[in-house]
Design a protein around this motif. Sequence first.
Motif, PDB file in Angstrom:
ATOM      1  N   MET B   1      61.864  27.526  93.365  1.00  6.72           N
ATOM      2  CA  MET B   1      61.373  28.666  94.134  1.00  6.72           C
ATOM      3  C   MET B   1      60.447  29.522  93.285  1.00  6.72           C
ATOM      4  O   MET B   1      60.583  29.578  92.066  1.00  6.72           O
ATOM      5  N   GLY B   2      59.455  30.139  93.893  1.00 10.86           N
ATOM      6  CA  GLY B   2      58.442  30.895  93.137  1.00 10.86           C
ATOM      7  C   GLY B   2      59.030  32.103  92.433  1.00 10.86           C
ATOM      8  O   GLY B   2      59.796  32.855  93.030  1.00 10.86           O
ATOM      9  N   ARG B   3      58.680  32.248  91.171  1.00  4.69           N
ATOM     10  CA  ARG B   3      59.169  33.384  90.387  1.00  4.69           C
ATOM     11  C   ARG B   3      57.983  34.210  89.893  1.00  4.69           C
ATOM     12  O   ARG B   3      56.875  33.705  89.782  1.00  4.69           O
ATOM     13  N   LEU B   4      58.286  35.456  89.548  1.00  6.35           N
ATOM     14  CA  LEU B   4      57.243  36.320  88.993  1.00  6.35           C
ATOM     15  C   LEU B   4      57.695  36.902  87.656  1.00  6.35           C
ATOM     16  O   LEU B   4      58.735  37.545  87.563  1.00  6.35           O
ATOM     17  N   VAL B  37      52.584  34.612  86.366  1.00  4.52           N
ATOM     18  CA  VAL B  37      52.643  35.582  85.274  1.00  4.52           C
ATOM     19  C   VAL B  37      51.576  36.629  85.541  1.00  4.52           C
ATOM     20  O   VAL B  37      50.425  36.283  85.835  1.00  4.52           O
ATOM     21  N   LYS B  38      51.965  37.880  85.470  1.00  6.52           N
ATOM     22  CA  LYS B  38      51.026  38.948  85.784  1.00  6.52           C
ATOM     23  C   LYS B  38      51.132  40.042  84.740  1.00  6.52           C
ATOM     24  O   LYS B  38      52.232  40.469  84.396  1.00  6.52           O
ATOM     25  N   TYR B  48      56.743  47.014  90.710  1.00  7.64           N
ATOM     26  CA  TYR B  48      57.166  45.612  90.640  1.00  7.64           C
ATOM     27  C   TYR B  48      58.677  45.447  90.644  1.00  7.64           C
ATOM     28  O   TYR B  48      59.189  44.346  90.669  1.00  7.64           O
ATOM     29  N   GLU B  49      59.379  46.567  90.600  1.00  9.28           N
ATOM     30  CA  GLU B  49      60.842  46.540  90.646  1.00  9.28           C
ATOM     31  C   GLU B  49      61.263  45.814  91.918  1.00  9.28           C
ATOM     32  O   GLU B  49      60.763  46.085  93.009  1.00  9.28           O
ATOM     33  N   GLY B  50      62.185  44.870  91.795  1.00 10.61           N
ATOM     34  CA  GLY B  50      62.622  44.135  92.989  1.00 10.61           C
ATOM     35  C   GLY B  50      61.794  42.881  93.226  1.00 10.61           C
ATOM     36  O   GLY B  50      62.300  41.885  93.714  1.00 10.61           O
ATOM     37  N   GLU B  51      60.523  42.934  92.825  1.00 14.49           N
ATOM     38  CA  GLU B  51      59.641  41.788  93.052  1.00 14.49           C
ATOM     39  C   GLU B  51      59.619  40.864  91.827  1.00 14.49           C
ATOM     40  O   GLU B  51      59.510  39.650  91.944  1.00 14.49           O
ATOM     41  N   MET B  52      59.748  41.466  90.649  1.00  8.74           N
ATOM     42  CA  MET B  52      59.660  40.648  89.435  1.00  8.74           C
ATOM     43  C   MET B  52      61.019  40.053  89.089  1.00  8.74           C
ATOM     44  O   MET B  52      62.057  40.652  89.317  1.00  8.74           O
ATOM     45  N   ASP B  53      60.986  38.841  88.536  1.00  7.03           N
ATOM     46  CA  ASP B  53      62.224  38.160  88.143  1.00  7.03           C
ATOM     47  C   ASP B  53      62.526  38.365  86.667  1.00  7.03           C
ATOM     48  O   ASP B  53      63.673  38.343  86.243  1.00  7.03           O
ATOM     49  N   GLU B  64      66.736  51.001  82.732  1.00  7.55           N
ATOM     50  CA  GLU B  64      67.200  49.685  83.148  1.00  7.55           C
ATOM     51  C   GLU B  64      66.364  49.203  84.325  1.00  7.55           C
ATOM     52  O   GLU B  64      65.854  50.008  85.100  1.00  7.55           O
ATOM     53  N   PHE B  65      66.247  47.915  84.452  1.00 10.18           N
ATOM     54  CA  PHE B  65      65.601  47.327  85.628  1.00 10.18           C
ATOM     55  C   PHE B  65      66.569  46.330  86.255  1.00 10.18           C
ATOM     56  O   PHE B  65      67.533  45.920  85.612  1.00 10.18           O
TER      57      PHE B  65
END
Lengths: 153, 100
Positions: B1-4, B37-38, B48-53, B64-65
């Motif tokens: 599955m796609g990760r960020l 990768v961004k 990007y909180e919630g969107e990034m892995d 904390e994230f």
Amino acid sequence: MKIDETIIAFDVEATSNEELISLLADKLCAAGYVDETYGQATITRETIHPTGLPTKPFPIAIPHADADGVITSALAFASMKRPVMFCNMVEPEEELPVELVFMIANNTPEEQVKVLRKLATLFGDPEKLVELKALAHSKSIMDWFEVELAHES
Amino acid sequence: MGRLIVVACGAGINTSTLGEDMIRERLEAEGKTDVMVKRVLMADIDKYEGEMDIMVSMMKVYREFKCPIVKGLPFLIGTRDEQKEVLDHIIRLLDEMDNQ
């Protein structure tokens, strides 16, 4: 990334990182690589996001701002007569006595990635940093960078 | 599955570009083509909180994230072995996510 003798300084005396950044920004500006706003932008950013690095055997710093104010990507360099204090990028409360300063002006990050990686390799190599610090002429510093940052064909 | 994977630094232009390039190179070598990768400005990180892995940070992170945070300083001043350790760690995190 442009580097030439006019943006290299050695045996530099500066009492603060602001003074040192201004000095290098003036050189970058005189050479036409950045506009008049870049120095202040870099000083401001240094207070928010410091760029001192705990390299071995002595700390270095890589002051820079974003692409605004950059005309042509370039690297200015200063070797200090006496260390100048920069805060640590990863521990901003800690001050580091910096011996070598690499001021980066970059508005073409994708094109510069090879040079940045070569710089990082030098930063991780204590012998190279000592070698660079020992150079006492802008011509020899320039020649050193040309060899170390040369692109593989 | 796609990760960020997000690489954060102060200006979003030099140290994050370095990290981004080294991580991309390793992902390609691993055949992990579905991982993006961004590079981003630390000032924009909340978006990007919630969107990034995974968040890779070149600087100090003050809170904390939801995702793991990886220290990226070795990309800038580390030896090859130290850089490999960080890349191994990132790959391990991705593999763990896929196995969950």
